[in-house]
Design a protein around this motif. Structure first.
Motif, PDB file in Angstrom:
ATOM      1  N   ASP A 120       0.884  -1.365   0.402  1.00  0.00           N
ATOM      2  CA  ASP A 120       0.276   0.138   0.163  1.00  0.00           C
ATOM      3  C   ASP A 120       0.929   1.351   0.159  1.00  0.00           C
ATOM      4  OD1 ASP A 120      -2.030  -1.659  -0.125  1.00  0.00           O
ATOM      5  OD2 ASP A 120      -2.377  -1.176   2.118  1.00  0.00           O
ATOM      6  N   GLU A 121       0.900   1.703  -0.934  1.00  0.00           N
ATOM      7  CA  GLU A 121       2.096   2.584  -1.262  1.00  0.00           C
ATOM      8  C   GLU A 121       0.980   4.156  -1.295  1.00  0.00           C
ATOM      9  OE1 GLU A 121       5.105   2.682  -1.073  1.00  0.00           O
ATOM     10  OE2 GLU A 121       5.803   0.299  -1.835  1.00  0.00           O
ATOM     11  N   PRO A 122       1.763   5.363  -0.925  1.00  0.00           N
ATOM     12  CA  PRO A 122       0.928   6.663  -0.689  1.00  0.00           C
ATOM     13  C   PRO A 122       1.054   7.698  -1.923  1.00  0.00           C
ATOM     14  CG  PRO A 122       3.324   6.682  -0.192  1.00  0.00           C
ATOM     15  CD  PRO A 122       2.641   5.525   0.051  1.00  0.00           C
ATOM     16  N   ASN A 123       0.181   7.962  -2.907  1.00  0.00           N
ATOM     17  CA  ASN A 123      -0.538   8.612  -3.250  1.00  0.00           C
ATOM     18  C   ASN A 123       0.709   9.576  -3.879  1.00  0.00           C
ATOM     19  OD1 ASN A 123      -2.643   6.336  -4.361  1.00  0.00           O
ATOM     20  ND2 ASN A 123      -3.898   7.945  -3.296  1.00  0.00           N
ATOM     21  N   LEU A 124       0.974  10.217  -2.395  1.00  0.00           N
ATOM     22  CA  LEU A 124       2.227  11.173  -2.727  1.00  0.00           C
ATOM     23  C   LEU A 124       3.057  11.710  -2.109  1.00  0.00           C
ATOM     24  CD1 LEU A 124       2.531  14.063  -4.804  1.00  0.00           C
ATOM     25  CD2 LEU A 124       1.252  14.765  -2.382  1.00  0.00           C
ATOM     26  N   ARG A 125       4.104  11.512  -2.594  1.00  0.00           N
ATOM     27  CA  ARG A 125       5.366  11.413  -2.213  1.00  0.00           C
ATOM     28  C   ARG A 125       6.286  12.519  -1.607  1.00  0.00           C
ATOM     29  NH1 ARG A 125       7.064   6.100  -0.502  1.00  0.00           N
ATOM     30  NH2 ARG A 125       9.427   8.073   0.595  1.00  0.00           N
ATOM     31  N   ILE A 126       6.860  13.760  -1.543  1.00  0.00           N
ATOM     32  CA  ILE A 126       7.099  15.216  -1.945  1.00  0.00           C
ATOM     33  C   ILE A 126       9.432  14.737  -1.124  1.00  0.00           C
ATOM     34  CG2 ILE A 126       7.561  17.376  -1.049  1.00  0.00           C
ATOM     35  CD1 ILE A 126       5.076  17.081  -0.412  1.00  0.00           C
ATOM     36  N   LEU A 127       9.975  14.725  -2.310  1.00  0.00           N
ATOM     37  CA  LEU A 127      11.267  14.330  -1.705  1.00  0.00           C
ATOM     38  C   LEU A 127      12.246  15.579  -2.544  1.00  0.00           C
ATOM     39  CD1 LEU A 127      11.435  10.284  -1.728  1.00  0.00           C
ATOM     40  CD2 LEU A 127      11.734  11.908   0.034  1.00  0.00           C
ATOM     41  N   LEU A 128      12.649  16.521  -2.037  1.00  0.00           N
ATOM     42  CA  LEU A 128      14.066  17.331  -2.337  1.00  0.00           C
ATOM     43  C   LEU A 128      12.946  17.968  -3.678  1.00  0.00           C
ATOM     44  CD1 LEU A 128      16.797  14.397  -3.628  1.00  0.00           C
ATOM     45  CD2 LEU A 128      16.384  16.441  -1.436  1.00  0.00           C
ATOM     46  N   GLU A 129      12.411  18.800  -3.013  1.00  0.00           N
ATOM     47  CA  GLU A 129      11.084  19.953  -3.719  1.00  0.00           C
ATOM     48  C   GLU A 129      10.359  18.322  -4.744  1.00  0.00           C
ATOM     49  OE1 GLU A 129      13.008  23.690  -5.125  1.00  0.00           O
ATOM     50  OE2 GLU A 129      14.018  23.731  -2.938  1.00  0.00           O
ATOM     51  N   HIS A 130      10.475  17.862  -4.970  1.00  0.00           N
ATOM     52  CA  HIS A 130       9.810  16.720  -6.529  1.00  0.00           C
ATOM     53  C   HIS A 130       8.511  16.247  -5.526  1.00  0.00           C
ATOM     54  CE1 HIS A 130      12.948  15.468  -9.443  1.00  0.00           C
ATOM     55  NE2 HIS A 130      13.612  16.080  -8.044  1.00  0.00           N
ATOM     56  N   CYS A 144      13.083   3.942 -15.932  1.00  0.00           N
ATOM     57  CA  CYS A 144      13.365   4.525 -14.497  1.00  0.00           C
ATOM     58  C   CYS A 144      14.798   5.254 -14.614  1.00  0.00           C
ATOM     59  CB  CYS A 144      13.454   3.712 -12.893  1.00  0.00           C
ATOM     60  SG  CYS A 144      14.122   4.117 -11.674  1.00  0.00           S
ATOM     61  N   ASP A 145      14.008   6.906 -13.804  1.00  0.00           N
ATOM     62  CA  ASP A 145      15.521   7.562 -14.572  1.00  0.00           C
ATOM     63  C   ASP A 145      16.982   7.481 -12.566  1.00  0.00           C
ATOM     64  OD1 ASP A 145      14.908   9.277 -16.102  1.00  0.00           O
ATOM     65  OD2 ASP A 145      13.417   9.567 -15.091  1.00  0.00           O
ATOM     66  N   LYS A 146      16.872   6.660 -11.486  1.00  0.00           N
ATOM     67  CA  LYS A 146      17.025   6.553 -11.192  1.00  0.00           C
ATOM     68  C   LYS A 146      18.343   5.354 -11.637  1.00  0.00           C
ATOM     69  CE  LYS A 146      19.698   6.396  -7.238  1.00  0.00           C
ATOM     70  NZ  LYS A 146      21.294   7.306  -7.305  1.00  0.00           N
ATOM     71  N   CYS A 147      17.709   3.893 -11.909  1.00  0.00           N
ATOM     72  CA  CYS A 147      18.394   2.680 -11.979  1.00  0.00           C
ATOM     73  C   CYS A 147      18.525   2.364 -13.068  1.00  0.00           C
ATOM     74  CB  CYS A 147      17.519   1.804 -11.004  1.00  0.00           C
ATOM     75  SG  CYS A 147      16.091   1.499 -11.959  1.00  0.00           S
ATOM     76  N   CYS A 168      10.572   7.632 -11.517  1.00  0.00           N
ATOM     77  CA  CYS A 168      11.275   5.886 -10.827  1.00  0.00           C
ATOM     78  C   CYS A 168      10.452   5.205 -10.637  1.00  0.00           C
ATOM     79  CB  CYS A 168      12.005   6.432  -9.723  1.00  0.00           C
ATOM     80  SG  CYS A 168      11.533   7.590  -8.387  1.00  0.00           S
ATOM     81  N   HIS A 169      11.178   3.792  -9.650  1.00  0.00           N
ATOM     82  CA  HIS A 169      10.175   2.931  -8.954  1.00  0.00           C
ATOM     83  C   HIS A 169       9.945   3.370  -7.763  1.00  0.00           C
ATOM     84  CE1 HIS A 169      12.283   0.481 -12.054  1.00  0.00           C
ATOM     85  NE2 HIS A 169      11.776  -0.340 -11.912  1.00  0.00           N
ATOM     86  N   SER A 170       9.048   2.663  -7.074  1.00  0.00           N
ATOM     87  CA  SER A 170       8.952   3.064  -5.484  1.00  0.00           C
ATOM     88  C   SER A 170      10.390   2.893  -4.749  1.00  0.00           C
ATOM     89  CB  SER A 170       7.495   2.701  -4.884  1.00  0.00           C
ATOM     90  OG  SER A 170       7.730   1.056  -5.026  1.00  0.00           O
ATOM     91  N   LYS A 171      10.279   1.338  -5.320  1.00  0.00           N
ATOM     92  CA  LYS A 171      11.687   1.085  -4.119  1.00  0.00           C
ATOM     93  C   LYS A 171      13.421   2.543  -4.258  1.00  0.00           C
ATOM     94  CE  LYS A 171      13.854  -1.469  -8.004  1.00  0.00           C
ATOM     95  NZ  LYS A 171      14.296  -3.297  -8.359  1.00  0.00           N
ATOM     96  N   LEU A 173      12.672   5.623  -4.498  1.00  0.00           N
ATOM     97  CA  LEU A 173      12.497   7.422  -4.259  1.00  0.00           C
ATOM     98  C   LEU A 173      13.061   7.645  -2.637  1.00  0.00           C
ATOM     99  CD1 LEU A 173       8.293   7.441  -3.609  1.00  0.00           C
ATOM    100  CD2 LEU A 173      10.105   8.182  -5.536  1.00  0.00           C
ATOM    101  N   ASN A 174      13.889   6.758  -2.024  1.00  0.00           N
ATOM    102  CA  ASN A 174      14.595   6.895  -1.488  1.00  0.00           C
ATOM    103  C   ASN A 174      16.290   6.900  -1.441  1.00  0.00           C
ATOM    104  OD1 ASN A 174      12.653   7.181   0.847  1.00  0.00           O
ATOM    105  ND2 ASN A 174      12.609   4.643   1.751  1.00  0.00           N
ATOM    106  N   LEU A 175      16.387   6.719  -2.597  1.00  0.00           N
ATOM    107  CA  LEU A 175      17.869   6.739  -3.193  1.00  0.00           C
ATOM    108  C   LEU A 175      18.328   8.237  -4.159  1.00  0.00           C
ATOM    109  CD1 LEU A 175      18.281   3.038  -4.425  1.00  0.00           C
ATOM    110  CD2 LEU A 175      18.803   4.435  -1.739  1.00  0.00           C
ATOM    111  N   ILE A 176      17.175   8.937  -4.658  1.00  0.00           N
ATOM    112  CA  ILE A 176      17.102   9.900  -5.421  1.00  0.00           C
ATOM    113  C   ILE A 176      17.945  10.959  -3.851  1.00  0.00           C
ATOM    114  CG2 ILE A 176      15.831  11.774  -6.447  1.00  0.00           C
ATOM    115  CD1 ILE A 176      13.605  10.189  -6.853  1.00  0.00           C
ATOM    116  N   ASN A 177      18.887  11.768  -5.808  1.00  0.00           N
ATOM    117  CA  ASN A 177      20.341  12.608  -4.824  1.00  0.00           C
ATOM    118  C   ASN A 177      19.677  13.897  -5.413  1.00  0.00           C
ATOM    119  OD1 ASN A 177      21.286  11.911  -7.263  1.00  0.00           O
ATOM    120  ND2 ASN A 177      22.522  10.903  -5.994  1.00  0.00           N
TER     121      ASN A 177
END
Length: 439
Positions: A120-130, A144-147, A168-171, A173-177
């Motif tokens: 159950d992934e959230p519909n909205l995530r805010i990271l680094l102004e994304h 995927c723009d990350k991997c 990007c994949h949901s997995k 997201l936390n790796l984006i810089n």
């Protein structure tokens, strides 16, 4: 235990459908002939036992409840490796090789599904102004723009930034810089106006300008790719050899050939394309001497600015919303010297000249023919006092810079005296102090 016995019995009595030939089937009921023995694999490299070892005959897409996920993952990995070996051993472009490749894809998809179970992934995530929004499309194939791996929408959850369209994949997201490019557009709305301002790979310490990964021109450990917009070098993860039109080359050389740019520059240029931030008069005024289309567009824009006061004070024009015909290029009704990169691209292709000429004709028709109130705001040449009603956007007229009175062009330049309207206004200003004193 009962399930294992039934599964073993099923494997012994059933052949792998990819190994069946036309002679193995009964034409009446579609079942395999009971008296024929299972045939060996093509090219003599395996048998039906090996096929079952691959896991190709087992249904990995409907496993019983309570089975161990870890063991399924290991079995799928083994089946994938064996399937790869079998593909290499089978004759090229054969039907069996094609069927085995399809099965390999299915096994990999199932393995990915077990590794990344749907949550159950959230519909909205805010990271680094994304502002990442969860995507619901399953049939669109993205990367995927990350991997840099493919996003399989059928079995994987993925997100897209609503600002810069970073995917990007949901997995991942936390790796984006990398921060959102739209924030840069909002705070720094300007282009790099030097053509490929290269500083050298040594000045970058032989590292990617964005993620600082070691790079070199020899491709060891990673290939260094130059971005034609920034002039800097990037790794293969940050530079996918995408192409875009470079603003500096357009302004200085009127060149529209796409050049290779990094991912961040690609998004920045895409977001900046409709923004009117290019003042050609200051950047390269000589461009108007060599590009006739620019002179034509500038004249049409100047005429539209002269038509704007008529529409603002005309009730019929406001109800018809004539100015909304330029809603995609709002700066055309605000000034005549600011251009966007999209404007220059459309000027080069001829699209803007056609569309703007059509709008100009519609506007002039309303003022000079359709609307009586707008016609009443025309001018009569006070120098010759002859001819039709004049409007400031007519091609054969001249406008006084001080009082905005309109005259025939020939009359205005042949007459050596000052503007009659300006003379009257000056006389009135001089008479006002005298009238005040006499009172």
């Amino acid at each position: 235990m009962e399930y294992d016995e039934r599964l073993a019995h099923f494997r012994q009595t059933r052949l792998n459908p990819f190994d069946r030939g036309e002679e193995d089937y009964d034409p009446q009921d579609g079942k395999p002939a009971p008296e024929q023995e299972p045939r060996a694999e093509l090219s003599g490299t395996g048998s039906s036992d090996r096929t079952m070892d691959l896991g190709l005959a087992e249904d990995h897409f409907s496993r019983p409840m309570g089975s161990c996920v870890d063991s399924d993952i290991e079995k799928l990995k083994l089946a994938i490796e064996e399937c790869k070996k079998l593909i290499l051993e089978l004759p090229e472009h054969s039907e069996k090789q094609k069927d085995t490749v399809v099965k390999l894809i299915h096994l990999r998809l199932k393995l990915q599904e077990l590794k990344d179970p749907e949550e159950d992934e959230p519909n909205l995530r805010i990271l680094l102004e994304h502002r990442f929004s969860k995507e619901k499309s399953k049939s669109v194939k993205q990367t995927c723009d990350k991997c840099s791996a493919i996003i399989w929408g059928l079995i994987q959850t993925w997100y897209t930034c609503t600002g810069c369209y970073y995917r990007c994949h949901s997995k991942c997201l936390n790796l984006i810089n990398k921060p959102c490019v739209r924030s840069k557009v909002s705070h720094q709305s300007e282009y790099e106006l030097s053509i490929c301002p290269e500083i050298g790979l040594d000045r970058q310490d032989y590292r990617c300008s964005e993620c600082r990964t070691p790079v070199s021109l020899r491709g060891v450990p990673s290939e260094a790719r130059q971005c034609d917009y920034t002039g800097q070098y990037y790794c293969t993860t940050c530079h996918w050899n995408d192409t875009a039109i470079i603003p500096a080359r357009v302004i200085h050389n009127w060149e529209f050939e796409p050049r290779k740019v990094c991912r961040s520059s690609l998004r920045y240029l895409a977001l900046m394309m409709p923004r009117p931030v290019l003042k050609l008069k200051e950047i390269n005024p000589l461009l108007f001497n060599f590009v006739e289309e620019l002179v034509e567009i500038r004249k049409l824009r100047q005429d539209i600015l002269l038509m704007k006061p008529y529409f603002i004070t005309c009730k019929e024009a406001m109800e018809a919303r004539l100015l909304l015909q330029l809603q995609d290029r709002q700066h055309f009704v605000e000034n005549d010297d600011m251009y966007s990169l999209q404007d220059l691209i459309d000027i080069s292709s001829g699209r803007l000249s056609c569309s703007l000429t059509e709008i100009h004709t519609t506007f002039a028709k309303h003022i000079k023919l359709d609307c009586e109130k707008c016609q009443a705001k025309g001018f009569v040449c006070e120098l010759c006092k002859e001819g039709d009603i004049l409007f400031p956007f007519d091609s054969h007229t001249s406008v006084c810079q001080d009082c905005s009175a309109v005259f025939h062009r020939d009359c205005y330049y042949d007459n050596s005296t000052t503007c009659p309207k300006c003379t009257r206004m000056t006389g009135r200003q001089q008479d006002e102090p005298f009238d005040i004193q006499t009172r």
